[in-house]
Design a protein around this motif. Structure first.
Motif, PDB file in Angstrom:
ATOM      1  N   TYR A  16       0.860  -1.184   0.000  1.00 17.18           N
ATOM      2  CA  TYR A  16       0.000   0.000   0.000  1.00 17.18           C
ATOM      3  C   TYR A  16       0.894   1.231   0.000  1.00 17.18           C
ATOM      4  O   TYR A  16       1.826   1.319   0.800  1.00 17.18           O
ATOM      5  CB  TYR A  16      -0.905  -0.004   1.238  1.00 17.18           C
ATOM      6  CG  TYR A  16      -1.646   1.286   1.468  1.00 17.18           C
ATOM      7  CD1 TYR A  16      -2.630   1.708   0.577  1.00 17.18           C
ATOM      8  CD2 TYR A  16      -1.361   2.078   2.558  1.00 17.18           C
ATOM      9  CE1 TYR A  16      -3.307   2.901   0.781  1.00 17.18           C
ATOM     10  CE2 TYR A  16      -2.040   3.263   2.781  1.00 17.18           C
ATOM     11  CZ  TYR A  16      -3.004   3.674   1.885  1.00 17.18           C
ATOM     12  OH  TYR A  16      -3.672   4.836   2.084  1.00 17.18           O
ATOM     13  N   ASP A  17       0.627   2.156  -0.899  1.00 19.51           N
ATOM     14  CA  ASP A  17       1.402   3.397  -0.988  1.00 19.51           C
ATOM     15  C   ASP A  17       2.901   3.096  -1.095  1.00 19.51           C
ATOM     16  O   ASP A  17       3.725   3.739  -0.448  1.00 19.51           O
ATOM     17  CB  ASP A  17       1.094   4.288   0.218  1.00 19.51           C
ATOM     18  CG  ASP A  17       1.481   5.736  -0.006  1.00 19.51           C
ATOM     19  OD1 ASP A  17       1.477   6.181  -1.173  1.00 19.51           O
ATOM     20  OD2 ASP A  17       1.792   6.423   0.995  1.00 19.51           O
ATOM     21  N   GLU A  72      -5.306  -3.175  -0.623  1.00 23.45           N
ATOM     22  CA  GLU A  72      -5.519  -1.832  -1.130  1.00 23.45           C
ATOM     23  C   GLU A  72      -6.760  -1.837  -2.004  1.00 23.45           C
ATOM     24  O   GLU A  72      -6.929  -2.683  -2.878  1.00 23.45           O
ATOM     25  CB  GLU A  72      -4.325  -1.354  -1.945  1.00 23.45           C
ATOM     26  CG  GLU A  72      -4.490   0.073  -2.415  1.00 23.45           C
ATOM     27  CD  GLU A  72      -3.256   0.637  -3.094  1.00 23.45           C
ATOM     28  OE1 GLU A  72      -3.337   1.792  -3.536  1.00 23.45           O
ATOM     29  OE2 GLU A  72      -2.233  -0.054  -3.173  1.00 23.45           O
ATOM     30  N   ASP A  74      -9.307   1.186  -3.928  1.00 21.63           N
ATOM     31  CA  ASP A  74      -9.662   2.575  -4.220  1.00 21.63           C
ATOM     32  C   ASP A  74      -8.716   3.539  -3.500  1.00 21.63           C
ATOM     33  O   ASP A  74      -9.149   4.510  -2.883  1.00 21.63           O
ATOM     34  CB  ASP A  74     -11.123   2.824  -3.841  1.00 21.63           C
ATOM     35  CG  ASP A  74     -11.700   4.063  -4.498  1.00 21.63           C
ATOM     36  OD1 ASP A  74     -11.168   4.488  -5.551  1.00 21.63           O
ATOM     37  OD2 ASP A  74     -12.671   4.611  -3.956  1.00 21.63           O
ATOM     38  N   SER A  75      -7.415   3.243  -3.559  1.00 20.73           N
ATOM     39  CA  SER A  75      -6.341   4.054  -2.965  1.00 20.73           C
ATOM     40  C   SER A  75      -6.372   4.109  -1.441  1.00 20.73           C
ATOM     41  O   SER A  75      -5.771   4.996  -0.836  1.00 20.73           O
ATOM     42  CB  SER A  75      -6.356   5.479  -3.529  1.00 20.73           C
ATOM     43  OG  SER A  75      -6.174   5.441  -4.920  1.00 20.73           O
ATOM     44  N   ASP A  76      -7.072   3.189  -0.786  1.00 26.09           N
ATOM     45  CA  ASP A  76      -7.089   3.092   0.672  1.00 26.09           C
ATOM     46  C   ASP A  76      -6.618   1.714   1.102  1.00 26.09           C
ATOM     47  O   ASP A  76      -6.776   0.741   0.366  1.00 26.09           O
ATOM     48  CB  ASP A  76      -8.509   3.300   1.223  1.00 26.09           C
ATOM     49  CG  ASP A  76      -9.003   4.727   1.056  1.00 26.09           C
ATOM     50  OD1 ASP A  76      -8.236   5.665   1.362  1.00 26.09           O
ATOM     51  OD2 ASP A  76     -10.154   4.896   0.627  1.00 26.09           O
ATOM     52  N   ILE A  78      -7.481  -1.223   3.426  1.00 28.01           N
ATOM     53  CA  ILE A  78      -8.657  -1.727   4.130  1.00 28.01           C
ATOM     54  C   ILE A  78      -8.272  -3.012   4.859  1.00 28.01           C
ATOM     55  O   ILE A  78      -7.618  -3.882   4.278  1.00 28.01           O
ATOM     56  CB  ILE A  78      -9.810  -2.031   3.144  1.00 28.01           C
ATOM     57  CG1 ILE A  78     -10.119  -0.819   2.271  1.00 28.01           C
ATOM     58  CG2 ILE A  78     -11.038  -2.535   3.891  1.00 28.01           C
ATOM     59  CD1 ILE A  78     -10.649   0.373   3.001  1.00 28.01           C
ATOM     60  N   LYS A  95     -10.240   1.318   7.878  1.00 38.96           N
ATOM     61  CA  LYS A  95      -9.649   1.990   6.726  1.00 38.96           C
ATOM     62  C   LYS A  95      -8.484   2.819   7.230  1.00 38.96           C
ATOM     63  O   LYS A  95      -8.615   3.561   8.216  1.00 38.96           O
ATOM     64  CB  LYS A  95     -10.670   2.880   6.032  1.00 38.96           C
ATOM     65  CG  LYS A  95     -10.107   3.588   4.806  1.00 38.96           C
ATOM     66  CD  LYS A  95     -11.174   4.360   4.072  1.00 38.96           C
ATOM     67  CE  LYS A  95     -11.258   5.751   4.615  1.00 38.96           C
ATOM     68  NZ  LYS A  95     -12.113   6.636   3.803  1.00 38.96           N
ATOM     69  N   ASP A  97      -5.486   5.727   7.169  1.00 42.34           N
ATOM     70  CA  ASP A  97      -5.107   6.988   6.579  1.00 42.34           C
ATOM     71  C   ASP A  97      -3.620   6.908   6.282  1.00 42.34           C
ATOM     72  O   ASP A  97      -3.005   5.868   6.481  1.00 42.34           O
ATOM     73  CB  ASP A  97      -5.481   8.173   7.473  1.00 42.34           C
ATOM     74  CG  ASP A  97      -4.766   8.148   8.824  1.00 42.34           C
ATOM     75  OD1 ASP A  97      -3.677   7.550   8.929  1.00 42.34           O
ATOM     76  OD2 ASP A  97      -5.295   8.735   9.777  1.00 42.34           O
ATOM     77  N   LYS A  98      -3.024   7.961   5.800  1.00 42.29           N
ATOM     78  CA  LYS A  98      -1.607   7.911   5.425  1.00 42.29           C
ATOM     79  C   LYS A  98      -0.678   7.839   6.628  1.00 42.29           C
ATOM     80  O   LYS A  98       0.478   7.504   6.500  1.00 42.29           O
ATOM     81  CB  LYS A  98      -1.233   9.122   4.563  1.00 42.29           C
ATOM     82  CG  LYS A  98      -1.928   9.153   3.228  1.00 42.29           C
ATOM     83  CD  LYS A  98      -1.439   8.053   2.337  1.00 42.29           C
ATOM     84  CE  LYS A  98      -2.102   8.164   0.968  1.00 42.29           C
ATOM     85  NZ  LYS A  98      -1.724   7.110   0.085  1.00 42.29           N
TER      86      LYS A  98
END
Length: 102
Positions: A16-17, A72, A74-76, A78, A95, A97-98
């Protein structure tokens, strides 16, 4: 593990990210807790907001939690797991956050 003297099971990995996240279930002094760590390419750090306690992401830390799964969408980031509500299991979700998992 948060505590290497405790049992851990049900590992799961996801990206993720651009960072690797590993989640698992770990026994605490009372109930099994869902934990998650992040690898940023250099270091591992807890991403569950519980760096100084044995509590993980459980909705209710007095209940056992099992089989975490993060992905990941929808760019989140979960997360899902089951949590024992004494007489009936419940599915829990978070969910991220960054900064950290909520």
């Amino acid at each position: 593990n948060y505590n290497s003297d405790k049992n851990a099971c049900s590992p799961n990995m996801t990206v993720y990210d651009s960072n690797l996240f590993v989640s698992w279930t770990e026994d605490s002094d009372s109930k099994a807790q869902v934990r998650i760590k992040e690898w940023d390419g250099t270091n591992w750090s807890f991403a569950d907001g519980s760096v100084t306690t044995a509590n993980g992401l459980n909705h209710d830390v007095s209940l056992d939690a099992y089989t975490p799964f993060f992905l990941e969408f929808d760019s989140d980031l979960i997360g899902l797991w089951s949590e024992d509500m004494n007489s009936a299991g419940q599915i829990r979700a978070v969910k991220a956050d960054k900064e950290e998992v909520e």
